[in-house]
Design a protein around this motif. Structure first.
Motif, PDB file in Angstrom:
ATOM      1  N   THR A 161       0.835  -1.197   0.000  1.00 39.03           N
ATOM      2  CA  THR A 161       0.000   0.000   0.000  1.00 39.03           C
ATOM      3  C   THR A 161       0.867   1.244   0.000  1.00 39.03           C
ATOM      4  N   THR A 175      -1.788   0.017  10.300  1.00 37.06           N
ATOM      5  CA  THR A 175      -3.188   0.018   9.872  1.00 37.06           C
ATOM      6  C   THR A 175      -3.847   1.335  10.255  1.00 37.06           C
ATOM      7  N   GLU A 224     -11.344   1.674   9.917  1.00 38.63           N
ATOM      8  CA  GLU A 224     -12.342   1.996   8.902  1.00 38.63           C
ATOM      9  C   GLU A 224     -13.017   3.304   9.317  1.00 38.63           C
ATOM     10  N   ALA A 265      -8.612  -4.112  10.469  1.00 29.78           N
ATOM     11  CA  ALA A 265      -8.813  -3.828   9.052  1.00 29.78           C
ATOM     12  C   ALA A 265      -7.440  -3.668   8.398  1.00 29.78           C
ATOM     13  N   ALA A 285      -5.482  -2.806   4.694  1.00 32.92           N
ATOM     14  CA  ALA A 285      -5.843  -2.050   3.494  1.00 32.92           C
ATOM     15  C   ALA A 285      -4.677  -1.986   2.526  1.00 32.92           C
ATOM     16  N   ARG A 294      -2.990  -9.110   3.233  1.00 23.37           N
ATOM     17  CA  ARG A 294      -2.534  -8.232   2.173  1.00 23.37           C
ATOM     18  C   ARG A 294      -1.454  -8.947   1.360  1.00 23.37           C
ATOM     19  N   ASN A 316     -10.554   3.702   4.113  1.00 24.93           N
ATOM     20  CA  ASN A 316      -9.384   3.489   4.951  1.00 24.93           C
ATOM     21  C   ASN A 316      -8.236   4.388   4.515  1.00 24.93           C
ATOM     22  N   SER A 371      -9.955  -2.308   1.512  1.00 23.68           N
ATOM     23  CA  SER A 371      -9.745  -2.776   2.878  1.00 23.68           C
ATOM     24  C   SER A 371     -10.592  -4.009   3.158  1.00 23.68           C
ATOM     25  N   THR A 390     -11.827  -6.666   6.658  1.00 19.49           N
ATOM     26  CA  THR A 390     -11.865  -6.880   8.098  1.00 19.49           C
ATOM     27  C   THR A 390     -12.451  -8.249   8.409  1.00 19.49           C
TER      28      THR A 390
END
Length: 650
Positions: A2, A437, A440, A522, A524, A543, A571, A577, A579
């Motif tokens: 990310t 992280t 959300e 969560a 992302a 991820r 996010n 994202s 969860t």
């Protein structure tokens, strides 16, 4: 994966390659003072296209704050002036006359009530109060090169504008320190001021001290980065402005508290430099490093100079490698990319420039040990850490294998004191936050419990599926690797941590036919949706780079529906994202859940279990075999006291 890393562009003021890394002086980050100066120059140059003709305002692109564009333009001047002042003073005025003249010109125009770019006045509880403090600090720190050379008429107008603080009504929060700083500057130049208002603001700060280096930002349980970039920072800057006028006992008290805080704050940065993502105003980003420099500046730090620079440079480099500032040289409203849900109503296009506080270290001379000592590892680089923080009701646990810092929250809700109420904020209401992280986060126009994400939250579900909020957090205790709290509902939760693992023991006093849902972390990613896997009482979101969120039901979840909830655009860390979630149609009186966030493929889940004795005691076995017991009836324990009253507060 990310927010991909990007190359640092050349310094616009010196169109060459950015400073090369120095692996000898800075073996962990490669960054030196030259990198800080380069980023500062890039930020200052990036603002010029958005300056008004008289240089009194900076009208940046983006949605206005609730204060409006006029105030936002002042904000652009004031916050960038703080950065300019650190750059000017740090170079001994050798940055060249253009930067100095730029802000001198803006001061003359902004304080002239007849000029079309004049600033909004300082009035009760209004945003110019915030910006006045930045201007006062900047004027003090750059005094030999700027203030001392202003025309008398301009100096008088500046004092008249800053003097709007006298007798004004100030928000009872960190804003009290804006008045302290501004009026102390007025005192330093022989202008009208109120010593009583200065002293009252400093006394109010004492009222909010809760021990262990922690202040709450006003009444209530308001613990966040304002403890770092405001409540500890401004007393240091005030003392610099006050000089011999400062009471030695007061400054000694502030320095002792800062020293105690920095012993903890050093643990809030991951090995990649990312700060733990918790609280409001996160768009200030690397302002989280400001108290590190303040400690060195005031000789009030327990950290060796090489570690101070490693932590601060690590944070600045973390954001720089993820596109902050952007290709225009601007700080945008967001975390990495622009992301408005991380902002608040008071956030305007120039608000992110409170990050200028991170450049406080430039006031330390180039031959100071923070710039010349070799970098030293941070704690997250060398050992797993578990730390209980009783004042805010937090547990911090970090792991060296993946460099992640996790913060378990059983004490900070930022709600107003009872009986007043407010909606949950995802930046305060979650059970946990981390350096890898973000929670959300609903869009700013969305409110109410239905907008809350499932991540790091246990909720009772209404017939229409609306989850209950966490509401007011009532802390029970935080010590020895565990912390607990209870919330309206009524749900009592105790968290036990070890390594990357957290086990949550929930006791629910609710009607048996009430559905219940719990979510894990969560994760992302900007490039692709995280992978999802489910099994009996187990859900996993992973991820592509290996960062994995796992939720496992250890007790009471046998009939749970396991799922992974996906979202887009909610996010701050990544566009996609996911969860992991467990849900039951009927809530039992006891639930035990293993919650894991890890990027270490060796993190095991095997062997984790929970058993319940006849008396209600829960015995938890971690995957490494460690046993912990949680007795029943913890809610009978009184909430921790706020600690002894500080000296002089009664």
């Amino acid at each position: 994966m990310t927010a991909p890393r990007v190359s640092l562009p050349a310094n616009p003021a010196n169109p060459s390659e950015p400073p090369p890394p120095d692996p000898v002086l800075s073996p962990l980050t490669g960054w030196t003072r030259a990198h800080w100066e380069s980023i500062a120059d890039r930020l200052l140059d990036g603002l010029l296209p958005y300056a008004t003709p008289g240089l009194a305002q900076y009208r940046l692109p983006g949605p206005p704050s609730h204060s409006g564009p006029w105030s936002d333009g002042l904000e652009g001047f004031a916050r960038s002036f703080l950065l300019a002042a650190f750059r000017i003073a740090g170079s001994g005025g050798l940055v060249g006359p253009a930067l100095i003249e730029r802000y001198a010109t803006g001061l003359a125009a902004g304080t002239d009530p007849h000029h079309p770019e004049h600033w909004p006045p300082i009035t009760d509880r209004a945003q110019p109060m915030v910006e006045a403090a930045s201007i006062a600090i900047a004027l003090h720190e750059s005094r030999p090169w700027l203030w001392d050379h202003l025309d008398d008429g301009v100096r008088q107008r500046v004092c008249a504008w800053l003097g709007g603080f006298l007798g004004a009504d100030v928000n009872d929060s960190n804003w009290r320190l804006f008045q302290v700083i501004t009026e102390e500057f007025l005192a330093s130049v022989g202008a009208p001021h109120s010593r009583a208002e200065i002293d009252a603001g400093l006394a109010r700060l004492d009222d909010w001290y809760r021990g262990g280096g922690w202040y709450t930002d006003g009444e209530g349980r308001k613990f966040d980065y304002y403890n770092a970039w405001a409540l500890h920072l401004y007393p240091v800057l005030w003392a610099r402005v006050a000089g011999t006028r400062a009471d030695p006992a007061t400054t000694a008290r502030h320095r002792a508290r800062l020293r105690e805080f920095l012993a903890v704050h050093q643990h809030f940065f991951g090995s990649d430099g990312a700060p733990v993502h918790q609280g409001r105003s996160l768009t200030y980003r690397f302002a989280t490093t400001a108290p590190l420099w303040a400690g060195a500046l005031a000789d009030a730090t327990p950290l060796p100079p090489g570690r101070t620079r490693r932590l601060a440079s690590g944070a600045l480099r973390h954001f720089a490698e993820r596109g902050v500032p952007d290709e225009r040289g601007l700080l945008t409203l967001g975390w990495y990319r622009p992301f408005l849900p991380v902002t608040q109503r008071y956030s305007g296009p120039a608000s992110p420039y409170w990050a200028s506080k991170a450049f406080l270290g430039l006031l330390l001379p180039a031959d100071h040990p923070v710039w010349t000592a070799p970098e030293e590892p941070a704690s997250v680089d060398t050992a797993d850490i578990t730390l209980a923080l009783p004042a805010p009701g937090w547990l911090l646990h970090s792991t060296t294998a993946d460099g992640i810092v996790r913060l378990v929250n059983h004490g900070s809700d930022r709600l107003p004191p009872q009986p007043a109420t407010d909606d949950d904020s995802p930046h305060y209401a979650r059970f946990a936050y981390s350096s890898a992280t973000a929670p959300e986060t609903p869009a700013p126009e969305t409110s109410g419990p239905g907008a809350l994400g499932a991540d790091n939250h246990i909720a009772l579900l209404a017939p229409d599926g609306t989850p209950s909020p966490r509401g007011r957090i009532h802390p029970l205790d935080a010590a020895d690797g565990r912390a607990g709290s209870w919330q309206e509902g009524r749900i009592e939760t105790v968290s036990l941590v070890r390594g990357a693992w957290e086990v949550r023991v929930h006791r629910l006093d609710v009607p048996a036919d009430t559905p219940v849902r719990e979510g894990g972390w969560a994760v992302a990613d900007d490039t692709a949706a995280p992978d999802a896997r489910t099994g009996p009482a187990r859900a996993v979101a992973r991820r592509a780079d290996g960062l994995t969120s796992t939720l496992v039901g250890l007790h009471g979840w046998d009939d749970a529906e396991a799922s992974v909830v996906r979202a887009v655009g909610t996010n701050a860390v990544g566009h996609h994202s996911a969860t992991p979630v467990l849900q039951l149609p009927q809530a039992p009186p006891l639930l035990v859940t293993l919650v894991v966030l890890s990027a270490d493929p060796r993190t095991s889940l095997t062997g984790a279990s929970a058993t319940v004795a006849v008396d209600g005691t829960v015995e938890v076995r971690f995957p490494d075999g460690t046993l912990e017991r949680v007795p029943a009836g913890l809610s009978d324990v009184s909430e921790p006291s706020p600690g002894p009253a500080p000296p002089g507060t009664g």
